[in-house]
Scaffold this motif. Structure first.
Motif, short mmCIF file in Angstrom:
data_model
loop_
_atom_site.label_atom_id
_atom_site.label_comp_id
_atom_site.label_asym_id
_atom_site.label_seq_id
_atom_site.Cartn_x
_atom_site.Cartn_y
_atom_site.Cartn_z
N ALA A 110 0.83 -1.21 0.00
CA ALA A 110 0.00 0.00 0.00
C ALA A 110 0.87 1.26 0.00
O ALA A 110 0.58 2.22 -0.71
CB ALA A 110 -0.93 -0.01 1.21
N LEU A 111 1.93 1.25 0.79
CA LEU A 111 2.84 2.40 0.82
C LEU A 111 3.51 2.59 -0.53
O LEU A 111 3.62 3.72 -1.03
CB LEU A 111 3.89 2.20 1.92
N ALA A 112 3.94 1.51 -1.15
CA ALA A 112 4.58 1.61 -2.46
C ALA A 112 3.61 2.13 -3.51
O ALA A 112 3.98 2.97 -4.35
CB ALA A 112 5.12 0.24 -2.87
N LEU A 113 2.35 1.67 -3.46
CA LEU A 113 1.36 2.16 -4.41
C LEU A 113 1.07 3.63 -4.21
O LEU A 113 0.91 4.38 -5.17
CB LEU A 113 0.08 1.34 -4.30
N CYS A 114 0.99 4.08 -2.97
CA CYS A 114 0.75 5.50 -2.69
C CYS A 114 1.92 6.35 -3.18
O CYS A 114 1.71 7.42 -3.77
CB CYS A 114 0.52 5.72 -1.20
N LEU A 115 3.13 5.90 -2.94
CA LEU A 115 4.29 6.64 -3.42
C LEU A 115 4.34 6.67 -4.94
O LEU A 115 4.67 7.70 -5.54
CB LEU A 115 5.58 6.03 -2.86
N LEU A 116 4.02 5.57 -5.57
CA LEU A 116 4.00 5.51 -7.03
C LEU A 116 2.93 6.43 -7.60
O LEU A 116 3.18 7.16 -8.57
CB LEU A 116 3.77 4.07 -7.48
N ALA A 117 1.75 6.44 -7.01
CA ALA A 117 0.68 7.31 -7.48
C ALA A 117 1.04 8.78 -7.28
O ALA A 117 0.77 9.62 -8.14
CB ALA A 117 -0.63 6.98 -6.75
N GLY A 118 1.67 9.11 -6.16
CA GLY A 118 2.09 10.48 -5.92
C GLY A 118 3.15 10.93 -6.90
O GLY A 118 3.09 12.06 -7.42
N ALA A 119 4.11 10.06 -7.20
CA ALA A 119 5.15 10.41 -8.17
C ALA A 119 4.54 10.58 -9.56
O ALA A 119 4.92 11.49 -10.30
CB ALA A 119 6.22 9.32 -8.18
N TRP A 120 3.56 9.73 -9.91
CA TRP A 120 2.93 9.86 -11.21
C TRP A 120 2.14 11.16 -11.31
O TRP A 120 2.19 11.85 -12.33
CB TRP A 120 2.01 8.67 -11.45
N LEU A 121 1.43 11.54 -10.25
CA LEU A 121 0.67 12.78 -10.27
C LEU A 121 1.59 13.98 -10.38
O LEU A 121 1.29 14.95 -11.08
CB LEU A 121 -0.21 12.89 -9.02
N LEU A 122 2.70 13.94 -9.66
CA LEU A 122 3.62 15.08 -9.73
C LEU A 122 4.28 15.20 -11.09
O LEU A 122 4.56 16.30 -11.55
CB LEU A 122 4.68 14.95 -8.63
#
Length: 105
Positions: free
Chosen positions: A11-23
């Motif tokens: 879950a943490l990895a997915l959140c970090l990945l989604a945040g990096a993609w949004l940025l």
């Protein structure tokens, strides 16, 4: 013994990945309008909406259902009630701990 669970890390990895993609995918700036044709002439690109207008229309469409509640007086009363409830939770919990479990303080 520590609990072994990869779901928290996943879950943490997915959140970090989604945040990096949004940025990386979004930009804070809107590209300026490029004028390819002279004034008074019609261009084929003029019929298309640019991204800024599309974002504004999408935002208005998504906010429309919530705007129906804003004009209602009961909605303001509901928000006020929730604000009082949430603000009063802090002292209520502290008083409960003080009188029922003082060893926690």
């Amino acid at each position: 013994m520590a609990r072994r669970s990869a779901s928290v890390l996943l879950a943490l990895a997915l959140c970090l990945l989604a945040g990096a993609w949004l940025l990386s995918a979004t930009s804070a700036f809107v590209a300026p309008h490029t004028q390819t044709a002279l004034r008074g002439t019609q261009s084929s690109d003029a019929s298309r909406l640019d991204q800024g207008v599309q974002a504004a229309v999408l935002g208005a469409v998504l906010a429309a259902p919530q705007a129906a509640y804003a004009g209602n007086g009961a909605y303001a009363l509901l928000q006020l009630g929730w604000a009082i409830f949430i603000i009063s939770l802090g002292p209520a919990v502290l008083f409960w701990i003080y009188f029922n479990k003082p060893e926690l303080l």
